[in-house]
Design a protein around this motif. Structure first.
Motif, mmCIF file in Angstrom:
data_model
loop_
_atom_site.group_PDB
_atom_site.id
_atom_site.type_symbol
_atom_site.label_atom_id
_atom_site.label_comp_id
_atom_site.label_asym_id
_atom_site.label_seq_id
_atom_site.Cartn_x
_atom_site.Cartn_y
_atom_site.Cartn_z
ATOM 1 N N LEU A 325 0.816 -1.213 0.000
ATOM 2 C CA LEU A 325 0.000 0.000 0.000
ATOM 3 C C LEU A 325 0.848 1.261 0.000
ATOM 4 O O LEU A 325 0.592 2.202 -0.760
ATOM 5 C CB LEU A 325 -0.936 -0.008 1.221
ATOM 6 N N THR A 326 1.886 1.295 0.833
ATOM 7 C CA THR A 326 2.732 2.486 0.921
ATOM 8 C C THR A 326 3.414 2.774 -0.403
ATOM 9 O O THR A 326 3.450 3.920 -0.874
ATOM 10 C CB THR A 326 3.797 2.301 2.026
ATOM 11 N N LYS A 327 3.945 1.742 -1.032
ATOM 12 C CA LYS A 327 4.650 1.924 -2.313
ATOM 13 C C LYS A 327 3.680 2.339 -3.417
ATOM 14 O O LYS A 327 4.030 3.135 -4.295
ATOM 15 C CB LYS A 327 5.393 0.639 -2.694
ATOM 16 N N ARG A 328 2.454 1.797 -3.393
ATOM 17 C CA ARG A 328 1.452 2.211 -4.387
ATOM 18 C C ARG A 328 1.185 3.705 -4.297
ATOM 19 O O ARG A 328 1.151 4.414 -5.311
ATOM 20 C CB ARG A 328 0.133 1.481 -4.139
ATOM 21 N N GLN A 329 0.964 4.175 -3.071
ATOM 22 C CA GLN A 329 0.618 5.579 -2.882
ATOM 23 C C GLN A 329 1.776 6.492 -3.281
ATOM 24 O O GLN A 329 1.561 7.565 -3.844
ATOM 25 C CB GLN A 329 0.199 5.832 -1.427
ATOM 26 N N LYS A 330 2.993 6.054 -3.015
ATOM 27 C CA LYS A 330 4.142 6.867 -3.387
ATOM 28 C C LYS A 330 4.317 6.923 -4.904
ATOM 29 O O LYS A 330 4.716 7.944 -5.460
ATOM 30 C CB LYS A 330 5.398 6.346 -2.701
ATOM 31 N N LEU A 331 4.016 5.816 -5.567
ATOM 32 C CA LEU A 331 4.074 5.817 -7.028
ATOM 33 C C LEU A 331 3.054 6.792 -7.595
ATOM 34 O O LEU A 331 3.387 7.645 -8.437
ATOM 35 C CB LEU A 331 3.819 4.408 -7.567
ATOM 36 N N ILE A 332 1.795 6.686 -7.154
ATOM 37 C CA ILE A 332 0.745 7.589 -7.632
ATOM 38 C C ILE A 332 1.092 9.031 -7.328
ATOM 39 O O ILE A 332 0.899 9.937 -8.154
ATOM 40 C CB ILE A 332 -0.617 7.220 -6.992
ATOM 41 N N GLN A 333 1.640 9.278 -6.145
ATOM 42 C CA GLN A 333 1.972 10.635 -5.710
ATOM 43 C C GLN A 333 2.965 11.318 -6.643
ATOM 44 O O GLN A 333 2.895 12.525 -6.865
ATOM 45 C CB GLN A 333 2.558 10.571 -4.294
ATOM 46 N N TYR A 334 3.893 10.542 -7.204
ATOM 47 C CA TYR A 334 4.943 11.132 -8.021
ATOM 48 C C TYR A 334 4.638 11.151 -9.514
ATOM 49 O O TYR A 334 5.465 11.576 -10.313
ATOM 50 C CB TYR A 334 6.266 10.410 -7.754
ATOM 51 N N ILE A 335 3.452 10.677 -9.900
ATOM 52 C CA ILE A 335 3.065 10.796 -11.308
ATOM 53 C C ILE A 335 2.572 12.218 -11.556
ATOM 54 O O ILE A 335 1.619 12.660 -10.922
ATOM 55 C CB ILE A 335 1.959 9.788 -11.666
ATOM 56 N N PRO A 336 3.198 12.961 -12.436
ATOM 57 C CA PRO A 336 2.801 14.363 -12.661
ATOM 58 C C PRO A 336 1.376 14.483 -13.195
ATOM 59 O O PRO A 336 0.871 13.592 -13.879
ATOM 60 C CB PRO A 336 3.814 14.841 -13.711
ATOM 61 N N ASP A 337 0.732 15.605 -12.877
ATOM 62 C CA ASP A 337 -0.633 15.854 -13.336
ATOM 63 C C ASP A 337 -0.710 16.033 -14.843
ATOM 64 O O ASP A 337 -1.768 15.841 -15.441
ATOM 65 C CB ASP A 337 -1.198 17.096 -12.640
ATOM 66 N N ASP A 338 0.396 16.431 -15.454
ATOM 67 C CA ASP A 338 0.383 16.695 -16.892
ATOM 68 C C ASP A 338 0.804 15.472 -17.706
ATOM 69 O O ASP A 338 1.295 15.605 -18.830
ATOM 70 C CB ASP A 338 1.271 17.896 -17.228
ATOM 71 N N VAL A 339 0.630 14.278 -17.149
ATOM 72 C CA VAL A 339 0.931 13.036 -17.864
ATOM 73 C C VAL A 339 -0.324 12.181 -17.901
ATOM 74 O O VAL A 339 -0.879 11.841 -16.858
ATOM 75 C CB VAL A 339 2.076 12.266 -17.171
ATOM 76 N N GLN A 340 -0.789 11.840 -19.109
ATOM 77 C CA GLN A 340 -1.920 10.926 -19.217
ATOM 78 C C GLN A 340 -1.487 9.543 -18.733
ATOM 79 O O GLN A 340 -0.442 9.026 -19.126
ATOM 80 C CB GLN A 340 -2.413 10.831 -20.657
ATOM 81 N N THR A 341 -2.299 8.962 -17.845
ATOM 82 C CA THR A 341 -1.958 7.673 -17.243
ATOM 83 C C THR A 341 -3.090 6.685 -17.486
ATOM 84 O O THR A 341 -4.259 7.001 -17.262
ATOM 85 C CB THR A 341 -1.719 7.831 -15.731
#
Length: 374
Positions: A325-341
């Motif tokens: 869970l912690t690693k998932r949230q950190k991954l999502i946190q660092y995906i920039p808003d200006d990148v389509q995911t």
């Protein structure tokens, strides 16, 4: 910076899809479904639309739906103010690529149209995997960053094949006239220098980002990537590099003839992950290795922006099940808003509610795709 995103994809007779049309959110898209329903096939189709080949190993005709002779993938990219319609048509032993209704003859000229970074469970084994896997990853990413790279790489591989065949001919027939080999050596060296320089530039850029990202998500300092070149150059002056490569080839010719293979060159390169002086392949825990790959992918996003002036499209294939869970949230946190995911998952519990509320969610079941009504 230009914001690139995929607005739609259409599939016909691709994998388990007879027909499918998908309209994407410009930011976050989530495909949810049980295993073996076709979620990964969607991301695979987008990957092929960008790079003309699958991220999965295998024969290309297996991409075509059973009992059919062809398939296609079509998509529309919005690249700032530009709109591009891309198409990849596949038949057994045949591939056609089209941009805005015009067929493109060279794959190298097509690949630059759509920038993509993919993160799948197999990537978590990059550190422990084969050098070939790491070279493939490097080649794919550099091809998108530097337009000439794929051409140099293709030319190098063709010359390398001819050189290896000639070495085996010498071994079998005992030829003493090596003038043809001199010609091949010169051509090989010219392309090798270009490849080495691009790879060095790419990995240097990774190292400018990866340590800081890794420290922020793990509180551990010192992550770096080391380029393990097959030839150790004193510097990156093209003329000196060419001399060193020629010296290696000429000094190893007896062994190469015996083995029937070229022993030196970028086709034998590798790179490794280190924390300080410790090779993560030997000393990193599985959790540390996985977060190193997460940091590597996040670094690539920033490099794509800086080198191309365009945001890449990020594909996340069911990696949440591989991270806690912690690693998932950190991954999502660092995906920039200006990148389509574009994300696939078996369970929305893996993703925070605020992320889901800002996403377009699709349900995938037995080769059908339905948008979930909020």
């Amino acid at each position: 910076m230009v914001f690139m995103h995929l607005s739609r994809v259409e599939l016909k007779n691709f994998r388990n899809y007879s027909k499918a049309k998908i309209k994407f959110n410009s930011h976050i898209n989530i495909f949810i479904g049980d295993n073996a329903q076709g979620k990964t096939n969607i991301l695979e189709s987008i990957y092929i639309l960008a790079l003309t080949k699958s991220h999965r190993y295998g024969i290309e005709h297996s991409l075509i739906r059973r009992n059919y002779n062809s398939c296609f993938i079509k998509g529309t990219i919005k690249d700032g103010n530009k709109i591009k319609d891309l198409e990849v048509h596949l038949e057994p032993n045949k591939k056609r690529v089209i941009v805005n209704s015009k067929e493109i003859k060279k794959i190298s000229e097509y690949v630059s149209n759509m920038k993509i970074i993919m993160f799948c469970p197999d990537d978590l084994d990059i550190i422990k995997g084969s050098p070939q896997g790491r070279r493939n990853l490097m080649n794919i990413q550099i091809s998108q960053l530097f337009f000439p790279y794929i051409q140099y790489l293709n030319e190098y591989n063709k010359i390398l094949k001819s050189r290896n065949e000639f070495l085996r001919t010498i071994s079998s027939n005992g030829y003493t006239d090596l003038r043809y080999l001199d010609v091949l050596n010169q051509k090989l060296c010219e392309r090798a220098v270009k490849i080495y320089r691009y790879r060095n530039q790419y990995l240097e850029a990774i190292n400018q980002k990866i340590g800081d990202i890794y420290r922020k998500i793990t509180s551990i300092d010192g992550l770096r990537v080391e380029y393990e070149k097959n030839i150790d150059f004193s510097d990156y002056n093209s003329e000196m590099m060419e001399e060193q490569i020629m010296h290696r080839l000429s000094s190893s010719i007896k062994r190469e003839i015996i083995q029937g293979n070229t022993l030196y060159g970028p086709h034998r390169d590798d790179f490794s992950f280190y924390i300080e002086e410790n090779d993560m392949r030997m000393y990193g825990s599985q959790g540390q290795q996985r977060m190193a790959i997460v940091a590597f992918k996040l670094a690539e996003i920033e490099i794509f922006k800086e080198f191309t002036g365009t945001s890449p499209i990020l594909l996340l294939d069911d990696i949440f099940s591989e991270l806690d869970l912690t690693k998932r949230q950190k991954l999502i946190q660092y995906i920039p808003d200006d990148v389509q995911t574009i994300i696939t998952t078996t369970d929305l519990k893996n993703i925070k509610r605020n992320v889901i509320s800002n996403s377009k969610v699709f349900v995938v079941e037995k080769g059908t795709i339905k948008e979930r009504v909020k």
